[in-house]
Motif scaffolding. Structure first.
Motif, PDB file in Angstrom:
ATOM      1  N   LYS A  96       0.780  -1.187  -0.140  1.00  0.00           N
ATOM      2  CA  LYS A  96      -0.098   0.067  -0.192  1.00  0.00           C
ATOM      3  C   LYS A  96       0.869   1.254   0.154  1.00  0.00           C
ATOM      4  O   LYS A  96       0.661   2.158  -0.736  1.00  0.00           O
ATOM      5  CB  LYS A  96      -0.857   0.036   1.302  1.00  0.00           C
ATOM      6  CG  LYS A  96      -1.867  -0.998   1.140  1.00  0.00           C
ATOM      7  CD  LYS A  96      -2.948  -1.018   2.335  1.00  0.00           C
ATOM      8  CE  LYS A  96      -4.188  -1.996   2.254  1.00  0.00           C
ATOM      9  NZ  LYS A  96      -4.894  -1.847   3.385  1.00  0.00           N
ATOM     10  N   VAL A 100       1.070   4.134  -2.959  1.00  0.00           N
ATOM     11  CA  VAL A 100       0.867   5.562  -2.534  1.00  0.00           C
ATOM     12  C   VAL A 100       1.978   6.212  -3.286  1.00  0.00           C
ATOM     13  O   VAL A 100       1.898   7.348  -3.714  1.00  0.00           O
ATOM     14  CB  VAL A 100       0.544   6.017  -1.129  1.00  0.00           C
ATOM     15  CG1 VAL A 100       0.777   7.223  -0.940  1.00  0.00           C
ATOM     16  CG2 VAL A 100      -0.638   5.239  -0.648  1.00  0.00           C
ATOM     17  N   THR A 103       1.698   6.454  -7.094  1.00  0.00           N
ATOM     18  CA  THR A 103       0.808   7.255  -7.476  1.00  0.00           C
ATOM     19  C   THR A 103       1.114   8.976  -7.363  1.00  0.00           C
ATOM     20  O   THR A 103       0.664   9.841  -8.121  1.00  0.00           O
ATOM     21  CB  THR A 103      -0.718   7.316  -6.537  1.00  0.00           C
ATOM     22  OG1 THR A 103      -1.019   5.815  -6.639  1.00  0.00           O
ATOM     23  CG2 THR A 103      -1.733   7.920  -7.236  1.00  0.00           C
ATOM     24  N   LEU A 178      -4.691   9.075  -5.788  1.00  0.00           N
ATOM     25  CA  LEU A 178      -3.916   9.228  -4.398  1.00  0.00           C
ATOM     26  C   LEU A 178      -4.940   9.153  -3.442  1.00  0.00           C
ATOM     27  O   LEU A 178      -4.782   8.566  -2.322  1.00  0.00           O
ATOM     28  CB  LEU A 178      -2.949  10.392  -4.630  1.00  0.00           C
ATOM     29  CG  LEU A 178      -2.219  10.611  -3.549  1.00  0.00           C
ATOM     30  CD1 LEU A 178      -1.129   9.479  -3.233  1.00  0.00           C
ATOM     31  CD2 LEU A 178      -1.241  11.892  -3.784  1.00  0.00           C
ATOM     32  N   ASP A 181      -6.007   5.856  -2.632  1.00  0.00           N
ATOM     33  CA  ASP A 181      -5.163   5.081  -2.156  1.00  0.00           C
ATOM     34  C   ASP A 181      -4.726   5.407  -0.740  1.00  0.00           C
ATOM     35  O   ASP A 181      -4.591   4.398   0.257  1.00  0.00           O
ATOM     36  CB  ASP A 181      -3.844   4.929  -2.940  1.00  0.00           C
ATOM     37  CG  ASP A 181      -3.810   4.779  -4.348  1.00  0.00           C
ATOM     38  OD1 ASP A 181      -4.774   3.743  -4.600  1.00  0.00           O
ATOM     39  OD2 ASP A 181      -3.103   4.970  -5.358  1.00  0.00           O
ATOM     40  N   LEU A 182      -5.024   6.678  -0.520  1.00  0.00           N
ATOM     41  CA  LEU A 182      -4.714   6.895   0.981  1.00  0.00           C
ATOM     42  C   LEU A 182      -6.116   6.612   1.639  1.00  0.00           C
ATOM     43  O   LEU A 182      -5.949   6.754   3.005  1.00  0.00           O
ATOM     44  CB  LEU A 182      -4.348   8.516   1.084  1.00  0.00           C
ATOM     45  CG  LEU A 182      -2.990   8.878   0.490  1.00  0.00           C
ATOM     46  CD1 LEU A 182      -2.865  10.426   0.612  1.00  0.00           C
ATOM     47  CD2 LEU A 182      -1.762   8.418   1.478  1.00  0.00           C
TER      48      LEU A 182
END
Length: 202
Positions: A96, A100, A103, A178, A181-182
């Motif tokens: 992960k 991040v 991205t 992003l 993903d966060l």
């Protein structure tokens, strides 16, 4: 209140990305139809021994616009290429983090490309020159606004607009990815694209 406002900004970024993706989808379909028509017309006119000289250049620029618009859409659809030889050996948490970072680098590249396009196209300098391309060229040796294509005789800056458009759209898509993903916003499936979980490369 600040948290609510921040969440609203995040949602605006995702919605802007979705709107851009919808426009890109229509543009891609239109350009594909146009490219097919140009190629067929080129074949027919050459077979009839009456070739139209500007079709080749039109097809080339059509492919260029298709490439950049398609690359931007692929960024949002997460179909961009990724080398996973290292990340697939990491734990889920580290995967992960790597995603991040990856991205985030897309966003950084997009912002850098926007800055480069502004410096190259110099809209402020063009405005100071009274939107006179020749005057700008004489002052800065930037001949972008004085050049024309070889056969179509179109201003080249119009065709080169694909670069700043691509830079802005890719940055917006990168920001939306992003945020997802966060886990700051829920991941939203793209509209108008039939994708399975196996279709994504990144």
């Amino acid at each position: 209140m600040p948290a609510t406002r921040a969440f609203s900004v995040r949602r605006m970024v995702v919605r802007a990305s979705g709107a851009l993706l919808a426009v890109e989808r229509v543009a891609l379909m239109g350009l594909m139809y146009l490219l097919t028509a140009l190629i067929l017309l080129n074949v027919i006119t050459r077979y009839a021994r009456f070739p139209i000289y500007w079709i080749d250049e039109s097809a080339v620029y059509c492919v260029v616009w298709l490439t950049f618009i398609g690359a931007s859409a692929m960024t949002r659809l997460r179909l961009d290429f990724a080398v996973t030889m290292l990340t697939e050996r990491l734990s889920l948490q580290h995967q992960k983090i790597a995603k991040v970072i990856s991205t985030g680098l897309v966003v950084v590249f997009g912002v850098a490309l926007i800055v480069t396009c502004v410096l190259w196209m110099d809209p402020i300098g063009l405005a100071r020159a009274g939107f006179d391309g020749r005057k700008l060229a004489a002052e800065t040796f930037n001949f972008l606004y004085t050049e024309h294509t070889q056969t179509l005789n179109w201003p080249t800056w119009v065709l080169y607009l694909t670069l700043p458009i691509f830079a802005v759209s890719m940055t917006v898509h990168g920001l939306a990815n992003l945020l997802e993903d966060l886990e700051l916003v829920p991941r939203t499936p793209p509209k108008g694209f039939s994708l399975s979980e196996l279709d994504g490369v990144n």
